[in-house]
Design an enzyme around this catalytic site. Sequence first.
Site, short mmCIF file in Angstrom:
data_model
loop_
_atom_site.label_atom_id
_atom_site.label_comp_id
_atom_site.label_asym_id
_atom_site.label_seq_id
_atom_site.Cartn_x
_atom_site.Cartn_y
_atom_site.Cartn_z
N THR A 46 45.77 25.43 35.27
CA THR A 46 45.99 25.74 33.85
C THR A 46 47.18 26.67 33.68
O THR A 46 48.04 26.46 32.80
CB THR A 46 44.74 26.42 33.26
OG1 THR A 46 43.61 25.58 33.49
CG2 THR A 46 44.91 26.67 31.78
N THR A 47 47.28 27.70 34.52
CA THR A 47 48.36 28.66 34.43
C THR A 47 49.71 28.00 34.72
O THR A 47 50.75 28.48 34.26
CB THR A 47 48.12 29.84 35.40
OG1 THR A 47 46.80 30.34 35.19
CG2 THR A 47 49.11 30.96 35.19
N TYR A 109 36.91 17.48 27.05
CA TYR A 109 36.85 16.64 25.86
C TYR A 109 35.74 15.60 25.91
O TYR A 109 34.96 15.46 24.97
CB TYR A 109 38.19 15.96 25.56
CG TYR A 109 38.20 15.29 24.20
CD1 TYR A 109 38.29 16.05 23.04
CD2 TYR A 109 38.06 13.91 24.06
CE1 TYR A 109 38.25 15.45 21.79
CE2 TYR A 109 38.02 13.30 22.82
CZ TYR A 109 38.11 14.08 21.69
OH TYR A 109 38.06 13.50 20.45
N TYR A 135 35.84 23.68 39.35
CA TYR A 135 36.33 24.70 38.43
C TYR A 135 35.52 24.64 37.15
O TYR A 135 35.61 23.68 36.38
CB TYR A 135 37.82 24.46 38.16
CG TYR A 135 38.49 25.42 37.21
CD1 TYR A 135 37.92 26.62 36.82
CD2 TYR A 135 39.75 25.12 36.69
CE1 TYR A 135 38.55 27.48 35.94
CE2 TYR A 135 40.41 25.97 35.81
CZ TYR A 135 39.81 27.15 35.44
OH TYR A 135 40.44 28.00 34.58
N ARG A 140 37.23 26.40 27.89
CA ARG A 140 38.35 25.47 27.71
C ARG A 140 37.89 24.01 27.64
O ARG A 140 38.45 23.22 26.90
CB ARG A 140 39.37 25.62 28.84
CG ARG A 140 40.27 26.84 28.72
CD ARG A 140 41.32 26.84 29.82
NE ARG A 140 42.23 27.97 29.73
CZ ARG A 140 43.39 27.96 29.07
NH1 ARG A 140 43.80 26.87 28.45
NH2 ARG A 140 44.16 29.03 29.06
N LYS A 164 35.31 27.72 41.48
CA LYS A 164 35.99 28.77 40.72
C LYS A 164 35.16 28.98 39.46
O LYS A 164 35.09 28.09 38.61
CB LYS A 164 37.42 28.35 40.37
CG LYS A 164 38.14 29.35 39.47
CD LYS A 164 39.51 28.86 39.03
CE LYS A 164 40.15 29.83 38.06
NZ LYS A 164 41.47 29.36 37.57
N ILE A 206 40.71 33.33 42.15
CA ILE A 206 41.85 32.48 41.80
C ILE A 206 42.42 33.11 40.54
O ILE A 206 41.80 33.06 39.47
CB ILE A 206 41.42 31.02 41.62
CG1 ILE A 206 40.94 30.47 42.98
CG2 ILE A 206 42.58 30.17 41.08
CD1 ILE A 206 40.42 29.05 42.94
#
Length: 296
Positions: A46-47, A109, A135, A140, A164, A206
């Site tokens: 994501t980052t 989604y 993850y 999100r 994570k 992380i």
Amino acid sequence: MAVFKGSGVAIVTPFHADESINYDRLDELIDYHCENGTDSIIICGTTGESATMTEEEHMECVKFAIERTKGRLPVIAGTGSNCTRTAIEMSKEAVADGADALLLVTPYYNKATQAGLIAHYTAIAKEAKAPIIMYSVASRTGCNLEPATVAELVKNVENIVGIKEASGNIAQVAKIMSLTDGNIDLYSGNDDQIVPLLSLGGKGVISVLANVAPRETHDICERFFAGDIEGSAALQLKAVPLIDQLFCEVNPIPVKRAVTLMGIDCGPLRMPLTPLTPEHERSLAEAMKDFGIQLA
């Protein structure tokens, strides 16, 4: 044996002014982390703005990171997708290119059922022969990876080895560790909860913070593992004001600007992300200086 122990940086992706990937700058960042205490590089998470990359860009970026890291640190490739087939193909390609492990975000989604999540992760693991770190970040994705689901996957799928955990729910983390009998590589997905998760048997973090404070993020973990719980906690608490500013707007808006403020120009963000507001940039810069980070 864990893929890594300590601080894994969820590394930003530098762009040129035209928003193409700046591989020279990415190379500089990889060297910076290899030389400053980071224990693993997580590419295209994501980052790293993977959500706005084409599949071709995504895989080129993964391959570049693997080649340039040259065995100095483990490289974990973010290859998750809300499409199981896409995640399988990207994961297989990353493994073929030499990724040490895969980071797979919970499908977003679609909002799969827990049975759907088991089927999703199992299908990827069956075809991508590498250690897999799940993850969980429901804030999100809109889809929580329940502790019982995590336990079933870890117990029944050999190469699903870690998680994570970014729910922010310590009770959920404790239940995961209880249901798995601690036989899971647990990584904090929240920089302000590194020590709490280590206390439950975590292997590390992380981290977004590690982009600007790699040595300190490593030291939070290293001190804990060495038995210096007080020293680890002190570093964790010292970092809280900076962590707050790194999330004053949605990640990775602040951290990408923070890296640039350190003198490593990471270029623009890709829309729909927008530049950090001047007010937030001022407060971010102050927090960085207060933490002892030298600005350019």
